[in-house]
Design an enzyme around this catalytic site. Structure first.
Site, PDB file in Angstrom:
ATOM      1  CE  LYS A 186      20.238 -40.434  22.445  1.00  0.00           C
ATOM      2  NZ  LYS A 186      18.847 -40.904  22.421  1.00  0.00           N
TER       3      LYS A 186
ATOM      4  CE  LYS B 299      21.699 -41.374  18.626  1.00  0.00           C
ATOM      5  NZ  LYS B 299      20.592 -42.316  18.900  1.00  0.00           N
TER       6      LYS B 299
ATOM      7  CD  GLU C 131      18.210 -43.860  24.164  1.00  0.00           C
ATOM      8  OE1 GLU C 131      18.808 -42.848  24.600  1.00  0.00           O
ATOM      9  OE2 GLU C 131      17.385 -43.795  23.239  1.00  0.00           O
TER      10      GLU C 131
ATOM     11  CG  ASP D 276      14.756 -45.584  21.497  1.00  0.00           C
ATOM     12  OD1 ASP D 276      13.643 -45.797  20.996  1.00  0.00           O
ATOM     13  OD2 ASP D 276      15.547 -44.750  20.993  1.00  0.00           O
TER      14      ASP D 276
END
Ligand code: SMG
Ligand code: MG
Length: 369
Positions: free
Chosen positions: A160, A162, A212, A237
């Protein structure tokens, strides 16, 4: 169970490398643990709050204060079990990381006494869970590519990244060029706004598992607009604080995947209810992380062993975070972490590690004050 004593344990744990997200950088984790002594046994919990209120409203000092003033006093009289913690503390609004840490400690004590693992108690169905790694924003794209390469060499098969405005297309292009088949996803921690709809929609070009939390937690309709025009699934999230939030977001079409974090939803039992709701609706979930030590990680790994957790968890091996963990280290086995099968959390807390890291212990119940 009768709770005889509750201590809050706080320590600063240096991360092996800084972790930068759209909201800031962390060099050190400000860890807050809850230690309960009950019926002569003990239990441990970890609060997922961070030093600053940048991921959400909670921060370590506020979490400790609320525990001491309201939450711990609500559980120290009479017979109490893990399942009672949420109801006993319901008059306190929010502070879900604080409640989650307290519930975890009480459940750990209860399950240790009963000789049952948390994974078994929750209804876990696997003895190992597939995990990935969350890679922070780096000073240069070359450094990012090198970090991702290192993690892939370690065995992680899902990465993942950022992202934030100004750190998205270029790093994505570079990592994709290096790893055409890697399971890749991004997390913006709410860093984008409606002005970025076209930009975020263009992430479709990178064949991501999911995007996300691009927008602010309350922007459910904006997430639904994005979801309607993207092929890549949207995962929420920060928006999902409870089962009700999850149902609402799904009804609105704001996401098709849910990240479940124990500390964000108020405990492992509410986390299980969100899992159950999603499983019943055919919505895949995965377990998020908050840079926990081995204590919180043990609870997360137990949760991730439930059948609806079908995407790799944001739970990496201990050495991705710490030089020395507070429990026996979690180690990567292929791309998996083993689910502890001992009683309670199934890990033991290393008193020497707490000492070495200068942990401060504050008794907040069970002492004459
Ligand atoms: O525990 O491996 C971990 C960190 C996973 O990226 C991670 N968590 O928003 O999902 C998220 C972040 C929250 C913590 S950012 C400091
Ligand atoms: Mg996230």
């Amino acid at each position: 169970m009768t709770i005889e004593r509750v201590e809050l344990v706080r320590l600063a744990m240096p991360l092996v490398r800084p972790f930068r997200t759209s909201f800031g950088v962390q060099h050190t984790r400000d860890v807050l643990l809850v230690h309960v002594v009950a019926d002569g046994g003990e239990g441990w919990g970890e609060c997922a709050a961070h030093a600053e209120p940048f991921y959400n409203e909670e921060f370590t000092e506020s979490t400790a204060l609320v525990l001491e003033r309201w939450l711990v006093p609500a559980v120290v009289d009479g017979d109490v079990r893990g399942a009672d913690v949420a109801t006993r503390t319901a008059t306190v609004k929010g502070y879900r990381a604080a409640k989650a840490g307290l519930e975890m400690a009480v459940l750990d004590a209860e399950l240790r006494a009963a000789g049952q693992s948390l994974a078994h108690h929750l209804g876990g169905t696997r003895d190992a869970v597939d995990v990935g790694v969350s890679v922070g924003i780096t000073p240069t794209v070359d450094e990012l590519v090198a970090q991702v390469g290192g993690y892939v060499d370690d065995g992680y098969r899902r990465v993942k990244l950022k992202v934030m405005p100004g750190w998205d297309l270029e790093p994505l292009r570079a990592v994709r060029a290096d790893h055409p088949d890697l399971a890749l996803q991004v997390d913006a921690n709410a860093g984008y706004t409606a002005a970025h709809l076209d930009l975020v929609a263009s992430f479709d070009d990178f064949g991501l598992l999911m995007v996300e939390q691009p927008f602010a937690p309350e922007e459910l309709r904006l997430h639904a607009r994005l979801a309607a025009r993207m092929a890549t699934p949207i995962c929420l999230d920060e928006s999902i604080l409870s089962t009700v939030h999850a149902a609402t977001a799904l009804d609105l079409g704001a996401c098709t995947i849910v990240n479940i974090k124990v500390g964000r939803v108020g405990g492992v039992l509410e986390a299980r209810r969100i899992h159950d709701l999603c499983l019943a609706r055919g919505v895949p979930v995965w377990c998020g992380g908050m840079l926990e030590t081995g204590i919180g990680r043990a609870a997360n790994v137990a949760l991730a062993s439930l059948p609806g957790f079908t995407f790799p968890a944001d739970l990496s091996a201990s050495d991705r975070y710490w030089r020395r963990d507070l429990t026996e280290a979690f180690v990567l086995d292929g791309s998996c972490l083993r689910v502890p099968d001992g009683p309670g959390l199934g890990v033991s807390v290393d008193a020497d590690a707490l000492d070495e890291l200068g942990a401060e212990v504050r008794a907040v119940a069970g002492v004459a004050r």
